[in-house]
Scaffold this active site. Structure first.
Site, PDB file in Angstrom:
ATOM      1  N   GLN A  44      46.987  65.519  23.053  1.00 33.62           N
ATOM      2  CA  GLN A  44      46.622  64.700  21.888  1.00 33.62           C
ATOM      3  C   GLN A  44      45.680  65.462  20.957  1.00 33.62           C
ATOM      4  O   GLN A  44      45.907  65.528  19.747  1.00 33.62           O
ATOM      5  CB  GLN A  44      45.951  63.389  22.339  1.00 33.62           C
TER       6      GLN A  44
ATOM      7  N   TYR B  90      37.536  60.686  36.979  1.00 35.79           N
ATOM      8  CA  TYR B  90      37.457  61.393  35.700  1.00 35.79           C
ATOM      9  C   TYR B  90      35.991  61.570  35.272  1.00 35.79           C
ATOM     10  O   TYR B  90      35.552  62.668  34.914  1.00 35.79           O
ATOM     11  CB  TYR B  90      38.234  60.591  34.655  1.00 35.79           C
TER      12      TYR B  90
END
Ligand code: NAD
Ligand code: SER
Length: 323
Positions: A12, A143
């Protein structure tokens, strides 16, 4: 001339950051590395590119030597939602990829390294409103754990080995070129596609979930500004708070309705709600403003209008009054 290697260039952020870097530093001076997802044709044709799994130390070094790389931008990562589905893969990619980046930079005496951190470094024990720069970091996702470790490792390599690693805690990034790769803030991109296509969006977060966000042009601007900042002015290195806006799904839907009045949204929260609830609602980025002059250009209204124009053009579905 500095030569930059961008790893994770097809993602992205990479798919929009790399053209901006090539524009600024010259096509030949920005080498793109993709892994499994191939690069879009326009990026592949414009300049050098290579295949690299960021965990492959030997190939990583070989590429840096062959292309005479002076700066590494490592964007390869497994993001929050995907990371909860496969935590060990997130650890392996994010941590071993980062260690490789730092070790290659140390061994080859490279000039600079950039690895993004995230608002995912924060957790339920962090103050959630106007979250300070230096605060409690007790994330509840794998994460987030990799991002805290990454910040600490970056600061360690800077102090111990003089590796000039820089990074910032990106908020949710909103963009129109490449779909996001599996995060909790992805709703704020998907909503635009669904609004233009179907005038309906089934949101996976609750209506009042406020999160910090940033439009891609500001993300690119911030990244280049920090990379170019004078190191002697930096008191922080791998962990800058940055933000541009904060909003809820309900507020974003209301902004979209200014252009698509019959747009409807429903809320069916899933496992990502718990992740979002552990993150800040807004961020204090005064250190980034003081140390390297950060200032965003886009607020909710300006970003929404530009996103709708871009998505309607991409899907070739006109939005009356905009296209
Ligand atoms: P993305 O998922 O869209 O792109 C990541 C890219 O890395 C993908 O092209 C993927 O193929 C590649 N990749 C995955 N594993 C790899 C491996 N082993 N070797 C080489 N490449 C590999 O992610 P993005 O949104 O572009 O994020 C880039 C960076 O910014 C990441 O560090 C992410 O944590 C951080 N970040 C992103 C956001 C956001 O909202 N997009 C917010 C905060 C932080
Ligand atoms: N946008 C990212 C995610 O949701 C934040 O790091 O995972």
């Amino acid at each position: 001339m500095k030569k930059i290697l961008v790893i994770g260039a097809a993602g992205q952020i990479g798919s929009e950051l790399t053209p901006a870097l090539r524009e600024k530093y010259g096509n030949e001076n920005v080498v793109l590395a993709y892994n499994r997802t191939p690069l879009p044709d326009d990026l592949a044709k414009a300049g050098p590119y290579v295949q690299l799994d960021v965990r492959n130390t030997d190939k990583f070094k070989e590429i840096c030597r062959e292309y005479n790389i002076s700066t590494i931008i490592n964007l390869a990562a497994i993001l929050s939602a995907k990371g909860e589905q496969d935590p060990l893969k997130a650890w392996d990619t994010n941590i071993n990829g980062l260690i490789n980046t730092l070790e290659v930079a140390r061994e080859l005496k490279l000039e600079k390294v950039f690895v993004p951190s995230s608002i995912a470094v924060f957790g339920p024990t962090t103050p959630r409103v106007n979250t300070p720069q230096d605060t409690i970091l007790q994330p509840t996702t794998m994460y987030g754990i990799t991002k805290v470790s990454g910040e600490l490792l970056g600061n360690y390599y800077f102090t111990k080995f003089g590796v000039d690693m820089r990074g910032m805690r990106y908020p949710g990034i909103i963009s129109s070129v490449t779909l996001p790769g599996g995060g909790t803030t992805d709703y704020a991109v998907e909503i635009f596609y669904e609004a233009v296509k179907n005038k309906y969006y089934n949101c996976f977060l609750k209506s009042d979930t406020r999160l910090p966000m940033m439009f891609m042009p500001d993300c690119i601007k911030a990244t280049i500004m920090l990379m170019e900042a004078d190191v002697t002015k930096l008191k922080h290195h791998s962990d800058f708070n940055v933000t541009a806006m904060s909003f809820t799904p309900e507020e974003l839907a209301a902004e979209i309705r200014k252009y698509i009045p019959d747009f409807k949204i429903e809320y069916n929260p899933d496992f990502r709600q718990a992740i979002a609830d552990s993150w800040p609602q807004s961020i204090d980025d005064s250190c980034a403003r003081e140390e390297w002059g950060w200032q965003p250009d886009y607020d909710l209204a300006r970003m929404t209008k530009e996103m709708l124009i871009a998505i309607s053009k991409k899907l070739q579905i006109p939005v009356p009054g905009l296209t």
